[in-house]
Design an enzyme around this catalytic site. Structure first.
Site, PDB file in Angstrom:
ATOM      1  N   GLY A  70      -7.132   2.593  -4.157  1.00 18.51           N
ATOM      2  CA  GLY A  70      -8.076   2.744  -4.874  1.00 18.51           C
ATOM      3  C   GLY A  70      -8.973   3.752  -4.737  1.00 18.51           C
ATOM      4  O   GLY A  70     -10.272   4.047  -5.464  1.00 18.51           O
ATOM      5  N   ASP A 129       0.208  -5.092   4.381  1.00 22.18           N
ATOM      6  CA  ASP A 129      -0.243  -4.736   2.491  1.00 22.18           C
ATOM      7  C   ASP A 129      -1.693  -6.198   2.752  1.00 22.18           C
ATOM      8  O   ASP A 129      -0.735  -6.893   3.080  1.00 22.18           O
ATOM      9  CB  ASP A 129       0.829  -4.374   2.263  1.00 22.18           C
ATOM     10  CG  ASP A 129       1.928  -4.001   1.731  1.00 22.18           C
ATOM     11  OD1 ASP A 129       1.162  -2.709   2.623  1.00 22.18           O
ATOM     12  OD2 ASP A 129       3.073  -3.734   2.070  1.00 22.18           O
ATOM     13  N   ASP A 145       5.041   7.502  -2.886  1.00 15.07           N
ATOM     14  CA  ASP A 145       5.835   6.028  -3.352  1.00 15.07           C
ATOM     15  C   ASP A 145       6.833   6.798  -4.338  1.00 15.07           C
ATOM     16  O   ASP A 145       6.601   6.472  -5.874  1.00 15.07           O
ATOM     17  CB  ASP A 145       4.773   5.034  -4.637  1.00 15.07           C
ATOM     18  CG  ASP A 145       3.865   4.668  -3.000  1.00 15.07           C
ATOM     19  OD1 ASP A 145       4.479   3.926  -2.415  1.00 15.07           O
ATOM     20  OD2 ASP A 145       2.451   4.641  -2.790  1.00 15.07           O
ATOM     21  N   ASN A 150       7.471   6.461   1.447  1.00 13.92           N
ATOM     22  CA  ASN A 150       7.602   4.549   1.877  1.00 13.92           C
ATOM     23  C   ASN A 150       8.199   5.549   0.570  1.00 13.92           C
ATOM     24  O   ASN A 150       9.097   6.815  -0.045  1.00 13.92           O
ATOM     25  CB  ASN A 150       6.711   4.474   0.392  1.00 13.92           C
ATOM     26  CG  ASN A 150       4.969   3.902   1.259  1.00 13.92           C
ATOM     27  OD1 ASN A 150       4.977   3.896   2.502  1.00 13.92           O
ATOM     28  ND2 ASN A 150       4.243   4.725   0.486  1.00 13.92           N
TER      29      ASN A 150
END
Length: 597
Positions: free
Chosen positions: A381, A294, A452, A517
């Site tokens: 992004g 990350d 997520d 996730n």
């Protein structure tokens, strides 16, 4: 490989003369992005971000007076890793610009990427097909990679039938997913050597990396060509060899030391390598262990690797600084040495800013790909964007810059959620979403969707319109059920769509893989959310990567034994050296789970 004609490319400038017209051209993208980069602040110490390193090139000796490889990069996809591997082994590269360059080559590498029909169209229009056939028929040194193997056959069913070069009898067809095998075929698989292959002499029963949806089948009419096969539901052709002509379906440039040895054998055919290869135990598709980094800027503006606790990446101190666990390129290099099957970079603040303005992140990819020869994924992004000057960039342009910088796969998060919501609302595939555009151009094997979700507990599964599961452990108030609400913007905003519904939708829209996730488990070290992973991996026919919650080696064996996950990803426990990556591999092997060692 499924992809549309080459709407976007990563060719060297020298090869532009024979490329088709692109809807997004390398020229337009490079000029706009170079202007953009000049507007960025270069006052920071870029070495801090990327910590560029060079591995010693003592594995080979540069061939005296004969150190040039001709590369047929016809303008589709990312071949940066092939270039890096060739240079790593001590060779320079000459790019094909005309058919005559093919005929004059001393050794030719053809790393095919993209769609069969579009590739043949380029080769035929530019006179490359005839030159390539002449070169190969004269038994000149040739290595085809992936589509570079498939194009040698008579035809392909991909958007076809489409005629190939016709040098090898047979038809290239799609894998059958109805037998339970996931398509694309992604990961490290074993080879069965059939004949003296020469370039495969150092394999030693070890895994190599595949990523494809189409394959050629061995038969009586092409058996004289087949040097190895691989089993994925069926035995398909993994490599061919006749004289000096070689081609492989897998990616040696992404197969670690084993892959480099294959390239070395091709580049140095007269060398005498007496070192006995390390023997492995490869027998089938391995479960992958992925190291995730990350990445974000800290409060000083430096790009660092961090790790969240339920997506909170700040230390609980008076300073409240961003948690700093190392430098991206250094860590990626170390995980490659430790045996990571893939490395994933997630730009966790990429949803806030224009990603093409993030020069250091692109540099991280470039420097990492010079020395890390396993697949690299980058996310964060990737979406349509209009900068402060009113210049509009499509998600395809953004993704293309990442591919050119060394990424093999890109991960889409929030934008995939919005696309799935629209698709479920209308039932129409517009082809305009980032997911659809990128998978159409680069193939679905190059697109990962990152989901997520967070748990929403229920007393009754019928209380919501979304797919709910019965929990193996009750909720905080004794709830027996939960549905998994998807989020966007780094987990900050919940959306009216469940993880199950999202996974099914993005598969239909063109995703080739799902990174799953779980916000509730993130950073907790108590294990993966088995209920969630089983729900999603049973629902789709594409590979699923389990993420969030790993804290011990047992958690990896549990997720592979209890679910159909193809891979498991971890971050913090590797960064903090709480659980060494190699110990995970050793544990899985002892538990009878096939891994790449």
């Amino acid at each position: 490989m499924e992809a549309a004609p080459f709407a976007c490319s990563s060719p060297p400038s020298s090869s532009a003369s024979f490329l088709p017209s692109f809807s997004v051209t390398a020229r337009s993208l490079s000029s706009s992005s170079s202007l953009l980069f000049r507007r960025n602040n270069f006052g920071r110490n870029c070495n801090y971000y990327v910590a560029k390193f060079k591995s010693p090139r003592n594995l080979s000796v540069r061939a005296s007076g004969d150190s040039v490889v001709t590369l047929l990069d016809y303008g589709a996809g990312n071949v940066r890793s092939v270039r890096n591997a060739i240079r790593y082994l001590g060779f320079d590269i000459k790019d094909v610009q005309t058919p005559e360059d093919i005929l004059k080559a001393d050794r030719l590498i053809f790393p095919g990427v993209g769609a069969f029909a579009a590739a043949m169209d380029v080769l035929n229009k530019r006179g490359m097909a005839k030159a390539l056939c002449t070169y190969i028929e004269k038994d000149r040194p040739f290595l085809g990679i992936c589509l570079g193997l498939q194009l040698l056959f008579e035809s392909s069913e991909e958007n076809g039938p489409v005629n190939g070069l016709g040098l090898i009898p047979g038809v290239v067809g799609r894998f059958d997913s109805s037998n339970g095998y996931r398509v694309p075929h992604i990961g490290w698989n074993a080879l069965q050597i059939k004949t003296d292959s020469e370039i495969l002499d150092d394999i030693g029963n070890r895994h190599v990396y595949f990523v494809h949806s189409y394959r050629a089948m061995p038969s009586d009419v092409n058996k004289e060509w087949v040097s190895s096969t691989c089993n994925y539901g069926v035995d398909f052709i993994a490599s061919v060899r006749k004289g000096n002509v070689h081609a492989v379906q897998f990616h040696p440039e992404k197969s670690g030391d084993v892959g480099l040895s294959i390239l070395r054998r091709f580049l140095y055919p007269k060398s005498t390598i007496t070192t006995k290869p390390t023997e492995g135990k490869a027998s089938k598709l391995a479960k992958r262990v992925i190291a995730c980094l990350d990445v974000r800027t800290n409060d000083k503006g430096d790009l660092v690797v961090t790790k969240g606790d339920q997506y909170d990446v700040r230390e609980h101190t008076k300073e409240n600084e961003v948690r700093n666990l190392g430098k991206p390129v250094e860590l990626a290099g170390q995980y490659y040495k430790d045996g990571a099957d893939e490395v994933t970079f997630l730009n966790i603040t990429g949803f806030r800013d224009f990603p093409l303005g993030d020069l250091p992140m692109l540099q991280v990819l470039r420097y990492t790909s010079e020395n890390v020869f396993v697949p690299l994924t980058v996310g964060g992004g990737i979406r349509d964007f209009t900068d402060a000057n009113g210049r509009h960039y499509t998600s395809l342009e953004v993704a293309s810059e990442y591919f050119r910088s060394g990424a093999d796969k890109i991960s889409i998060g929030s934008d995939a959620v919005y696309a799935a919501e629209e698709y479920l609302r209308t039932g129409v595939k517009t082809g305009k979403s980032s997911l659809e555009q990128i998978s159409r151009v680069y193939g679905n094997q190059a697109v990962v969707v990152s989901i997520d979700p967070r748990r929403v507990y229920l007393k009754n599964p019928n209380d919501v319109e979304f797919k709910a599961v019965r929990l193996t452990k009750s909720g905080p108030n004794g709830e027996e059920y939960a549905w998994y609400q998807c989020t966007v913007n780094g987990g900050r905003e919940g959306r009216p769509i469940g993880a199950y519904e999202l996974a099914k939708a993005v598969e239909e829209l063109g995703a080739g893989e799902i990174l799953l996730n779980c916000i509730d488990c993130d950073g907790q070290g108590k294990g993966f959310d088995i209920d969630l992973i089983k729900l999603i991996s049973d629902a789709v026919n594409i590979p699923v990567i389990a993420s969030s919650g790993a804290g011990a080696t047992d958690h990896f064996s549990e997720v592979f034994m209890k679910t159909s996950a193809s891979a498991a990803l971890a971050a913090g426990i590797f960064h903090r050296k709480e659980v060494p990556l190699q110990s995970v591999k050793e544990h899985l092997s002892k538990e009878g789970i096939e891994v790449r060692i």
